[in-house]
Design a protein around this motif. Structure first.
Motif, PDB file in Angstrom:
ATOM      1  N   THR A 155       0.831  -1.200   0.000  1.00 37.57           N
ATOM      2  CA  THR A 155       0.000   0.000   0.000  1.00 37.57           C
ATOM      3  C   THR A 155       0.866   1.251   0.000  1.00 37.57           C
ATOM      4  N   PRO A 156       0.800   2.026  -1.074  1.00 36.05           N
ATOM      5  CA  PRO A 156       1.591   3.263  -1.103  1.00 36.05           C
ATOM      6  C   PRO A 156       0.908   4.387  -0.321  1.00 36.05           C
ATOM      7  N   ALA A 157       1.688   5.403  -0.002  1.00 32.43           N
ATOM      8  CA  ALA A 157       1.126   6.598   0.635  1.00 32.43           C
ATOM      9  C   ALA A 157       0.081   7.190  -0.294  1.00 32.43           C
ATOM     10  N   CYS A 158      -0.895   7.798   0.273  1.00 36.66           N
ATOM     11  CA  CYS A 158      -1.980   8.525  -0.394  1.00 36.66           C
ATOM     12  C   CYS A 158      -2.854   7.638  -1.281  1.00 36.66           C
ATOM     13  N   GLU A 159      -2.982   6.377  -0.948  1.00 35.09           N
ATOM     14  CA  GLU A 159      -3.895   5.508  -1.686  1.00 35.09           C
ATOM     15  C   GLU A 159      -5.147   5.259  -0.863  1.00 35.09           C
ATOM     16  N   HIS A 160      -6.285   5.402  -1.507  1.00 34.41           N
ATOM     17  CA  HIS A 160      -7.590   5.242  -0.873  1.00 34.41           C
ATOM     18  C   HIS A 160      -8.177   3.911  -1.341  1.00 34.41           C
ATOM     19  N   SER A 161      -8.245   2.936  -0.431  1.00 35.08           N
ATOM     20  CA  SER A 161      -8.703   1.583  -0.746  1.00 35.08           C
ATOM     21  C   SER A 161     -10.069   1.320  -0.141  1.00 35.08           C
ATOM     22  N   VAL A 162     -10.779   0.373  -0.730  1.00 31.38           N
ATOM     23  CA  VAL A 162     -12.094  -0.014  -0.214  1.00 31.38           C
ATOM     24  C   VAL A 162     -12.258  -1.530  -0.272  1.00 31.38           C
ATOM     25  N   GLN A 163     -13.045  -2.024   0.665  1.00 32.04           N
ATOM     26  CA  GLN A 163     -13.460  -3.422   0.649  1.00 32.04           C
ATOM     27  C   GLN A 163     -14.979  -3.451   0.760  1.00 32.04           C
ATOM     28  N   LEU A 164     -15.612  -4.174  -0.138  1.00 30.91           N
ATOM     29  CA  LEU A 164     -17.038  -4.481  -0.032  1.00 30.91           C
ATOM     30  C   LEU A 164     -17.091  -5.937   0.402  1.00 30.91           C
ATOM     31  N   TYR A 165     -17.350  -6.152   1.673  1.00 31.09           N
ATOM     32  CA  TYR A 165     -17.197  -7.483   2.245  1.00 31.09           C
ATOM     33  C   TYR A 165     -18.522  -8.223   2.357  1.00 31.09           C
ATOM     34  N   ALA A 166     -18.419  -9.542   2.154  1.00 31.28           N
ATOM     35  CA  ALA A 166     -19.595 -10.407   2.232  1.00 31.28           C
ATOM     36  C   ALA A 166     -19.829 -10.915   3.646  1.00 31.28           C
ATOM     37  N   CYS A 167     -18.754 -11.026   4.430  1.00 33.41           N
ATOM     38  CA  CYS A 167     -18.919 -11.523   5.800  1.00 33.41           C
ATOM     39  C   CYS A 167     -17.965 -10.770   6.731  1.00 33.41           C
ATOM     40  N   GLU A 168     -18.344 -10.723   7.996  1.00 34.85           N
ATOM     41  CA  GLU A 168     -17.566 -10.007   9.007  1.00 34.85           C
ATOM     42  C   GLU A 168     -16.140 -10.545   9.128  1.00 34.85           C
ATOM     43  N   THR A 169     -15.976 -11.854   9.025  1.00 31.78           N
ATOM     44  CA  THR A 169     -14.639 -12.443   9.159  1.00 31.78           C
ATOM     45  C   THR A 169     -13.698 -11.917   8.085  1.00 31.78           C
ATOM     46  N   SER A 170     -14.187 -11.845   6.865  1.00 25.34           N
ATOM     47  CA  SER A 170     -13.379 -11.325   5.763  1.00 25.34           C
ATOM     48  C   SER A 170     -12.978  -9.874   6.028  1.00 25.34           C
ATOM     49  N   PHE A 171     -13.924  -9.091   6.525  1.00 23.87           N
ATOM     50  CA  PHE A 171     -13.642  -7.700   6.832  1.00 23.87           C
ATOM     51  C   PHE A 171     -12.600  -7.578   7.948  1.00 23.87           C
ATOM     52  N   ILE A 172     -12.784  -8.303   9.037  1.00 24.74           N
ATOM     53  CA  ILE A 172     -11.833  -8.206  10.154  1.00 24.74           C
ATOM     54  C   ILE A 172     -10.459  -8.722   9.731  1.00 24.74           C
ATOM     55  N   ASP A 173     -10.409  -9.751   8.889  1.00 22.17           N
ATOM     56  CA  ASP A 173      -9.126 -10.209   8.337  1.00 22.17           C
ATOM     57  C   ASP A 173      -8.424  -9.064   7.603  1.00 22.17           C
ATOM     58  N   ALA A 174      -9.182  -8.364   6.760  1.00 24.25           N
ATOM     59  CA  ALA A 174      -8.602  -7.268   5.984  1.00 24.25           C
ATOM     60  C   ALA A 174      -8.158  -6.119   6.887  1.00 24.25           C
ATOM     61  N   LEU A 175      -8.993  -5.765   7.853  1.00 26.40           N
ATOM     62  CA  LEU A 175      -8.650  -4.674   8.759  1.00 26.40           C
ATOM     63  C   LEU A 175      -7.436  -5.020   9.609  1.00 26.40           C
ATOM     64  N   GLU A 176      -7.400  -6.250  10.102  1.00 25.80           N
ATOM     65  CA  GLU A 176      -6.228  -6.689  10.870  1.00 25.80           C
ATOM     66  C   GLU A 176      -4.970  -6.630  10.007  1.00 25.80           C
ATOM     67  N   GLY A 177      -5.056  -7.113   8.780  1.00 22.81           N
ATOM     68  CA  GLY A 177      -3.896  -7.082   7.886  1.00 22.81           C
ATOM     69  C   GLY A 177      -3.411  -5.670   7.618  1.00 22.81           C
ATOM     70  N   TYR A 178      -4.351  -4.763   7.416  1.00 21.65           N
ATOM     71  CA  TYR A 178      -4.020  -3.359   7.162  1.00 21.65           C
ATOM     72  C   TYR A 178      -3.320  -2.742   8.372  1.00 21.65           C
ATOM     73  N   ALA A 179      -3.913  -2.924   9.538  1.00 20.66           N
ATOM     74  CA  ALA A 179      -3.334  -2.355  10.762  1.00 20.66           C
ATOM     75  C   ALA A 179      -2.001  -3.014  11.090  1.00 20.66           C
ATOM     76  N   ALA A 180      -1.932  -4.332  10.997  1.00 21.09           N
ATOM     77  CA  ALA A 180      -0.702  -5.052  11.342  1.00 21.09           C
ATOM     78  C   ALA A 180       0.450  -4.670  10.415  1.00 21.09           C
ATOM     79  N   ALA A 181       0.162  -4.494   9.124  1.00 24.93           N
ATOM     80  CA  ALA A 181       1.218  -4.079   8.189  1.00 24.93           C
ATOM     81  C   ALA A 181       1.772  -2.715   8.593  1.00 24.93           C
ATOM     82  N   GLY A 182       0.890  -1.826   9.008  1.00 25.94           N
ATOM     83  CA  GLY A 182       1.337  -0.511   9.472  1.00 25.94           C
ATOM     84  C   GLY A 182       2.142  -0.596  10.747  1.00 25.94           C
ATOM     85  N   ILE A 183       1.674  -1.404  11.679  1.00 25.34           N
ATOM     86  CA  ILE A 183       2.375  -1.560  12.959  1.00 25.34           C
ATOM     87  C   ILE A 183       3.776  -2.113  12.724  1.00 25.34           C
TER      88      ILE A 183
END
Length: 191
Positions: free
Chosen positions: A19-47
């Motif tokens: 993920t480069p700086a200044c990129e605006h990404s979106v997820q249209l998720y079908a289930c909560e697990t998929s969304f939390i997986d994506a959010l965790e991955g996003y936050a963890a990569a930053g951490i």
């Protein structure tokens, strides 16, 4: 063909590590697990990269993310105390800059711009996640949602930070509406 959990996590990690700086990404998720997986991955990569993380989410999603991060060995409370992890309630934050059902640009920039500036005092790189747009869309405020997406995009480009938004697919009975949301972003999560 179903992916194993390890394969899914690797896909998520690979996606967010690029993920480069200044990129605006979106997820249209079908289930909560998929969304939390994506959010965790996003936050963890930053951490892992030493970024500050701003999370503006519902209480349920903040709790799920923080549990996942803790399970991954990240001390959320310590990170919050040192300003690396900033978590806000999506509804309360939205209410601070929406006036008569419409996002006020001056209030939005003051609030979110201050959050980014505060995070940058100790962490030069910042990542933000917001689901306020999903709340507006769920209320039927589609034009206001697209305006908020525009405000976010402009701010993340000016301030050079990546931004992640998410919507439940259940909010989109009309494929054309979902396409409007995809078009408002530079990158769509494939999971």
């Amino acid at each position: 063909m179903k992916y194993s959990q390890a394969a899914q996590r690797k896909t998520v990690d690979t996606f967010w590590s690029d993920t480069p700086a200044c990129e605006h990404s979106v997820q249209l998720y079908a289930c909560e697990t998929s969304f939390i997986d994506a959010l965790e991955g996003y936050a963890a990569a930053g951490i892992r990269g030493g970024d500050a993380i701003i999370v503006i989410a519902t209480p349920e999603h903040r709790e799920a993310l923080e549990q996942r991060l803790a399970e991954g060995g990240f001390d959320v409370q310590t990170a919050a105390r040192r300003g690396q992890y900033i978590a806000l309630d999506a509804r309360a934050t939205l209410d601070r800059f929406v006036v008569d059902g419409w996002p006020d640009e001056v209030r939005f920039r003051a609030l979110i711009g201050d959050l980014v500036a505060t995070a940058r005092e100790h962490y030069p790189c910042v990542r933000a996640f917001g689901e306020m747009v999903g709340l507006l869309w769920a209320e039927g405020r589609h034009a206001a949602t697209l305006e908020l997406e525009r405000l976010w995009t402009r701010l993340c480009q000016e301030e050079r930070f990546p931004l992640f938004c998410a919507y439940s697919q259940a909010l989109f009975a009309d494929p054309a509406a979902a396409e409007l949301i995809r078009a408002a972003h530079a990158r769509v999560c494939p999971f």
